[in-house]
Design a protein around this motif. Structure first.
Motif, PDB file in Angstrom:
ATOM      1  N   SER A  29       0.846  -1.193   0.000  1.00 36.51           N
ATOM      2  CA  SER A  29       0.000   0.000   0.000  1.00 36.51           C
ATOM      3  C   SER A  29       0.879   1.240   0.000  1.00 36.51           C
ATOM      4  O   SER A  29       0.598   2.219  -0.690  1.00 36.51           O
ATOM      5  CB  SER A  29      -0.901   0.025   1.232  1.00 36.51           C
ATOM      6  OG  SER A  29      -1.557  -1.190   1.383  1.00 36.51           O
ATOM      7  N   GLY A  30       1.964   1.168   0.798  1.00 36.03           N
ATOM      8  CA  GLY A  30       2.900   2.280   0.863  1.00 36.03           C
ATOM      9  C   GLY A  30       3.485   2.583  -0.500  1.00 36.03           C
ATOM     10  O   GLY A  30       3.630   3.746  -0.888  1.00 36.03           O
ATOM     11  N   GLU A  38       2.906  10.883  -2.669  1.00 36.53           N
ATOM     12  CA  GLU A  38       2.698  11.287  -1.282  1.00 36.53           C
ATOM     13  C   GLU A  38       3.617  10.462  -0.393  1.00 36.53           C
ATOM     14  O   GLU A  38       4.118   9.415  -0.802  1.00 36.53           O
ATOM     15  CB  GLU A  38       1.235  11.047  -0.874  1.00 36.53           C
ATOM     16  CG  GLU A  38       0.245  11.973  -1.555  1.00 36.53           C
ATOM     17  CD  GLU A  38       0.205  13.361  -0.927  1.00 36.53           C
ATOM     18  OE1 GLU A  38       0.794  13.553   0.153  1.00 36.53           O
ATOM     19  OE2 GLU A  38      -0.419  14.261  -1.526  1.00 36.53           O
ATOM     20  N   SER A  39       3.817  10.937   0.831  1.00 39.52           N
ATOM     21  CA  SER A  39       4.677  10.207   1.743  1.00 39.52           C
ATOM     22  C   SER A  39       3.908   9.072   2.404  1.00 39.52           C
ATOM     23  O   SER A  39       2.905   9.305   3.069  1.00 39.52           O
ATOM     24  CB  SER A  39       5.213  11.159   2.815  1.00 39.52           C
ATOM     25  OG  SER A  39       5.476  10.441   3.990  1.00 39.52           O
ATOM     26  N   PRO A  40       4.376   7.824   2.210  1.00 41.68           N
ATOM     27  CA  PRO A  40       3.673   6.689   2.811  1.00 41.68           C
ATOM     28  C   PRO A  40       3.629   6.767   4.338  1.00 41.68           C
ATOM     29  O   PRO A  40       2.627   6.410   4.953  1.00 41.68           O
ATOM     30  CB  PRO A  40       4.486   5.479   2.365  1.00 41.68           C
ATOM     31  CG  PRO A  40       5.299   5.938   1.223  1.00 41.68           C
ATOM     32  CD  PRO A  40       5.521   7.399   1.406  1.00 41.68           C
ATOM     33  N   LEU A  41       4.717   7.248   4.930  1.00 40.96           N
ATOM     34  CA  LEU A  41       4.753   7.312   6.396  1.00 40.96           C
ATOM     35  C   LEU A  41       3.740   8.315   6.919  1.00 40.96           C
ATOM     36  O   LEU A  41       3.037   8.073   7.897  1.00 40.96           O
ATOM     37  CB  LEU A  41       6.157   7.671   6.877  1.00 40.96           C
ATOM     38  CG  LEU A  41       7.154   6.524   6.796  1.00 40.96           C
ATOM     39  CD1 LEU A  41       8.528   6.970   7.240  1.00 40.96           C
ATOM     40  CD2 LEU A  41       6.681   5.344   7.637  1.00 40.96           C
ATOM     41  N   GLU A  42       3.671   9.463   6.216  1.00 47.02           N
ATOM     42  CA  GLU A  42       2.701  10.474   6.606  1.00 47.02           C
ATOM     43  C   GLU A  42       1.275   9.925   6.457  1.00 47.02           C
ATOM     44  O   GLU A  42       0.414  10.142   7.306  1.00 47.02           O
ATOM     45  CB  GLU A  42       2.900  11.723   5.718  1.00 47.02           C
ATOM     46  CG  GLU A  42       1.904  12.843   5.929  1.00 47.02           C
ATOM     47  CD  GLU A  42       2.013  13.498   7.304  1.00 47.02           C
ATOM     48  OE1 GLU A  42       2.959  13.164   8.039  1.00 47.02           O
ATOM     49  OE2 GLU A  42       1.128  14.301   7.631  1.00 47.02           O
ATOM     50  N   LEU A  48      -3.586   6.187  11.149  1.00 46.64           N
ATOM     51  CA  LEU A  48      -3.651   5.697  12.528  1.00 46.64           C
ATOM     52  C   LEU A  48      -4.205   6.752  13.471  1.00 46.64           C
ATOM     53  O   LEU A  48      -5.011   6.456  14.351  1.00 46.64           O
ATOM     54  CB  LEU A  48      -2.257   5.240  12.983  1.00 46.64           C
ATOM     55  CG  LEU A  48      -1.780   3.956  12.306  1.00 46.64           C
ATOM     56  CD1 LEU A  48      -0.389   3.585  12.767  1.00 46.64           C
ATOM     57  CD2 LEU A  48      -2.748   2.811  12.590  1.00 46.64           C
ATOM     58  N   ILE A  49      -3.790   8.012  13.269  1.00 50.36           N
ATOM     59  CA  ILE A  49      -4.315   9.075  14.135  1.00 50.36           C
ATOM     60  C   ILE A  49      -5.807   9.247  13.906  1.00 50.36           C
ATOM     61  O   ILE A  49      -6.589   9.412  14.840  1.00 50.36           O
ATOM     62  CB  ILE A  49      -3.558  10.400  13.877  1.00 50.36           C
ATOM     63  CG1 ILE A  49      -2.173  10.297  14.505  1.00 50.36           C
ATOM     64  CG2 ILE A  49      -4.326  11.582  14.452  1.00 50.36           C
ATOM     65  CD1 ILE A  49      -1.402  11.565  14.513  1.00 50.36           C
ATOM     66  N   GLY A  50      -6.206   9.161  12.636  1.00 48.75           N
ATOM     67  CA  GLY A  50      -7.625   9.300  12.323  1.00 48.75           C
ATOM     68  C   GLY A  50      -8.457   8.211  12.983  1.00 48.75           C
ATOM     69  O   GLY A  50      -9.576   8.442  13.426  1.00 48.75           O
ATOM     70  N   LEU A 323      -7.983   9.773   6.253  1.00 47.75           N
ATOM     71  CA  LEU A 323      -6.818   9.942   5.389  1.00 47.75           C
ATOM     72  C   LEU A 323      -7.214  10.635   4.088  1.00 47.75           C
ATOM     73  O   LEU A 323      -6.567  11.600   3.665  1.00 47.75           O
ATOM     74  CB  LEU A 323      -6.197   8.567   5.104  1.00 47.75           C
ATOM     75  CG  LEU A 323      -5.081   8.528   4.063  1.00 47.75           C
ATOM     76  CD1 LEU A 323      -3.917   9.397   4.524  1.00 47.75           C
ATOM     77  CD2 LEU A 323      -4.605   7.091   3.853  1.00 47.75           C
ATOM     78  N   SER A 324      -8.309  10.156   3.473  1.00 44.95           N
ATOM     79  CA  SER A 324      -8.671  10.788   2.203  1.00 44.95           C
ATOM     80  C   SER A 324      -9.233  12.184   2.448  1.00 44.95           C
ATOM     81  O   SER A 324      -9.273  13.006   1.545  1.00 44.95           O
ATOM     82  CB  SER A 324      -9.647   9.926   1.410  1.00 44.95           C
ATOM     83  OG  SER A 324     -10.844   9.745   2.101  1.00 44.95           O
TER      84      SER A 324
END
Lengths: 367, 330
Positions: A29-30, A38-42, A48-50, A323-324
């Motif tokens: 997915s990354g 886009e940055s996969p880590l971001e 996860l935060i969401g 995320l989206s």
């Protein structure tokens, strides 16, 4: 020697393998995220935060997970009896009708805790009814359950569409949905559960049906591994011939397993219909029935595994939406790709890594 | 597509900094998806126009489920976006809840009515626009048989179908209208293959003009009609350009206006709540006439449809609204 027959310790089978699969899924997915710049880590951080960062996010995650637990259990019970029920979607949809009819007729007169048991029964009965015909056709006529259950998804959606557009709709309203249930027809929110951990539920629709789902997990575990009926179901699932030889009645077990399966799917409706929107809406199931198949597969058809897999999908659903939202370049189609990769690696390709792990295990343990 | 995506990425990156303090417009699409060449894309066009004229960036979101739609509306409101426009009746209950939670934010909903002080409800008289294109269909048909293909079987789409039938009958009283709905689930909005099959079926029965009111499913309808050298009618956006010479006209529903006006009015501090019912008179619905279809519309047809339009505006022709009594005159 073939590696397929090697027994691995439980902790490798149930912990190491799923985690490795998940890591692989996230890795690919990354790559996809990286490919669109886009940055996969971001992205992972936002996801996860969401899903887990705030009380509200956790509330949404558990809300989605609740639906997936019900449908996951529904699929699992049928699989134990060797039946692949892919009609959970339709059974849940019809279950919603059962729950809504109870709520609509009782909400004026009694408080929610009186309505609830009837609603649970109503939802389960309607869900079971939807599974009964395919079950009978399988048991008595040998019509394949996969075909009949998926056909019933369409029959159910046509029936529900008819009822919502013609019969149950509030006159003059554009949206095909019933009236809003009063307090007596709504399941309470679980504010206290989240605030126990110092969070705030906010607008998240996490509700009492989450607890019902957990109780059902326990009951399903009891049924499958601690009762005679469960034993018969598992025997039938592993070898119909042996079951027949042992005098286990095929038709009866198929019927019972499918009725329970349909009932569990039907109860899923409690969560969105009575917990979240307090009305019966068109298309409220929204694919949860199909996610249930993936959840059951990933959870190895065991209630504990199903809870964990449902949580994972809850995280993907809620985190994916956030995320989206925060990263507009990750469109909703990208989220589906990520969910698909997780299902692919964690569900379908579960044995891909196994030979390598077995060899590694044999080297380390010196066998 | 890729280019659009890339420019969207760039947009997204810029929007974080470029947003001014007063007006931060946000748009939530229906579950059909942004680029459906129809309903949602019309909303997108309205937002784009606002951006072009004012230079003010906006945010948008494509929900995949009802729960997500409510989340998105709430997320926008709680992050200070104002106004928040949601297109599709599917967000009615979500809007009722969220708008009550954020009384200082201005909201607008398209295709449904939410009775709150901070919500503008924009509804369209689809029956009037459908009547006009039905009239054209009736006149253009050589076989006396025309078709209608709806998306999901919901009251809104029946409203389209009902107006269309009346228009066809106004042109040819004995005309036959075949009506099919694509399905009973949300997938019916996005099933061009099925749309094509239904079109084929109606053509086999003799229909030679087919009106699609089915979101992205309509693309299959238009395609199949073009492949079989028959006429079709597009919906929501002007779809005449998709198959020039085959798309007779489009029933244009100005969803873009609803979005544009709400953004603009909020910016100019002229936002008003309440119901706006846009019909032929308000230019909310219309039939599309441009270079792509002008060879298909004869002078006689044009005169008839313009007369019908004037009659509707004057009130001498009343198009029956399916919603008023849940039935359609036979």
């Amino acid at each position: 020697m073939s590696t397929a027959s090697v027994q691995l310790p439980a902790w490798i089978n149930y912990i190491v393998v799923p985690i490795l699969n998940l890591v692989l899924a996230f890795f690919f997915s990354g790559l996809v995220v990286w490919a669109i710049g886009e940055s996969p880590l971001e992205a992972l951080r936002l996801l996860l935060i969401g899903a887990l960062g705030r009380g509200e996010g956790i509330g949404f995650t558990l809300f989605y997970a609740t639906s997936f637990i019900f449908t996951g259990l529904s699929v699992a019970v049928a699989i134990h009896a060797g039946l692949f029920n892919i009609g959970s979607e339709g059974q849940a949809y019809l279950g919603g009708l059962g729950a809504a009819l109870v709520a609509l007729s009782l909400d004026r007169y009694v408080p929610w805790y009186v309505t609830m048991p009837f609603a649970v029964i109503g939802a389960a009965l309607f869900g079971a009814a939807c599974a009964a015909i395919p079950a009978w056709l399988q048991a008595k006529r040998g019509s394949h359950i996969v075909i009949t259950t998926i056909m019933f998804n369409f029959i159910t959606s046509s029936l529900m569409n008819y009822l919502l557009v013609r019969v149950l709709i509030v006159p003059g309203k554009m949206a095909p949905e019933t009236r809003t249930f009063l307090e007596g027809g709504q399941l309470p929110k679980l504010d206290w559960l989240i605030s126990m951990f110092g969070g705030k539920l906010g607008a998240a629709p996490l509700n009492f049906s989450f607890l019902i789902a957990l109780v059902m997990c326990f009951l399903v575990w009891m049924l499958i591994w601690r009762t005679k009926l469960g034993y018969e179901m598992r025997t039938l699932g592993i070898s119909p011939t042996a079951a027949g030889y042992a005098g286990i009645p095929y038709a009866k077990i198929v019927m019972i397993a499918m009725l329970i399966s349909g009932g569990l799917a039907g109860m899923m409706a409690l969560n969105p219909v009575m917990g979240a929107s307090a009305r019966l809406q068109i298309e409220f199931v929204g694919g949860a029935g199909f996610v249930g198949i993936a959840v059951s597969l990933m959870g190895r058809n065991h209630p504990v595994g199903i809870i964990l897999a449902a949580l994972l999908f809850g995280i993907l659903y809620q985190g994916g939406a956030e995320l989206s939202f925060d990263m507009p370049s990750i469109t909703r189609d990208m989220i589906v790709v990520i969910q698909g990769l997780v299902i692919l690696f964690a569900g379908a390709l579960e044995y891909m890594l196994r030979p390598a792990i077995v060899r590694l295990y044999q080297q380390i343990s010196g066998k | 597509m890729k280019r659009t995506l890339l420019s969207l990425i760039a947009l997204g990156a810029m929007s974080a900094t470029a947003l001014s303090a007063e007006v931060k417009p946000a748009l939530v699409y229906g579950t059909g998806g942004k680029f459906d060449k129809s309903f949602n894309e019309a909303a997108f066009a309205g937002a784009e126009q606002f951006k072009k004229e004012t230079g003010i960036e906006y945010r948008d979101f494509e929900p995949t489920s009802d729960t997500q739609g409510e989340q998105a509306i709430r997320n926008f409101a709680s992050r200070g976006y104002n106004p928040v426009v949601a297109v599709s009746f599917a967000w009615t209950s979500a809007m009722e809840k969220v708008a009550a939670e954020f009384p200082d934010t201005k909201f607008a909903i398209v295709d449904s009515v939410v009775d709150l002080k901070n919500v503008r409800s924009v509804v369209y008289k689809e029956e009037e626009g459908s009547y006009l294109v039905g009239l054209l269909a009736g006149m253009a048909s050589k076989t006396g048989k025309v078709g209608f293909i709806g998306g999901m079987d919901i009251p809104l789409i029946r409203k389209f179908g009902c107006g269309y039938v009346q228009g066809v009958k106004a042109a040819k009283a004995d005309a036959q209208v075949f009506q099919n709905m694509t399905g009973t689930t949300g997938a019916a909005w996005n099933d061009p293959v099925r749309g094509g099959e239904l079109t084929k079926n109606q053509i086999d029965q003799g229909a030679d003009v087919i009106y699609a009111a089915a979101g992205a499913t309509g693309l299959g309808v238009l395609q199949t009609a073009a492949d079989n050298k028959k006429l079709s009618i597009g919906v929501d956006s002007n779809q005449n350009h998709l198959h020039p010479g085959s798309v007779l006209t489009s029933m244009v529903k100005r969803v873009d206006l609803a979005v544009y006006n709400t953004f603009k009015d909020t910016k100019d501090d002229k936002f008003t709540a309440g119901v706006q019912a846009l019909g032929v008179k308000e230019d909310g619905v219309a039939y599309a006439l441009d270079d792509n279809n002008k060879s298909l519309i004869t002078a006689e047809m044009k005169a008839a449809v313009e007369k019908a339009k004037a009659d509707i505006i004057a009130g001498t022709v009343k198009v029956h609204d399916y919603m008023s009594d849940k039935s359609c005159p036979k």
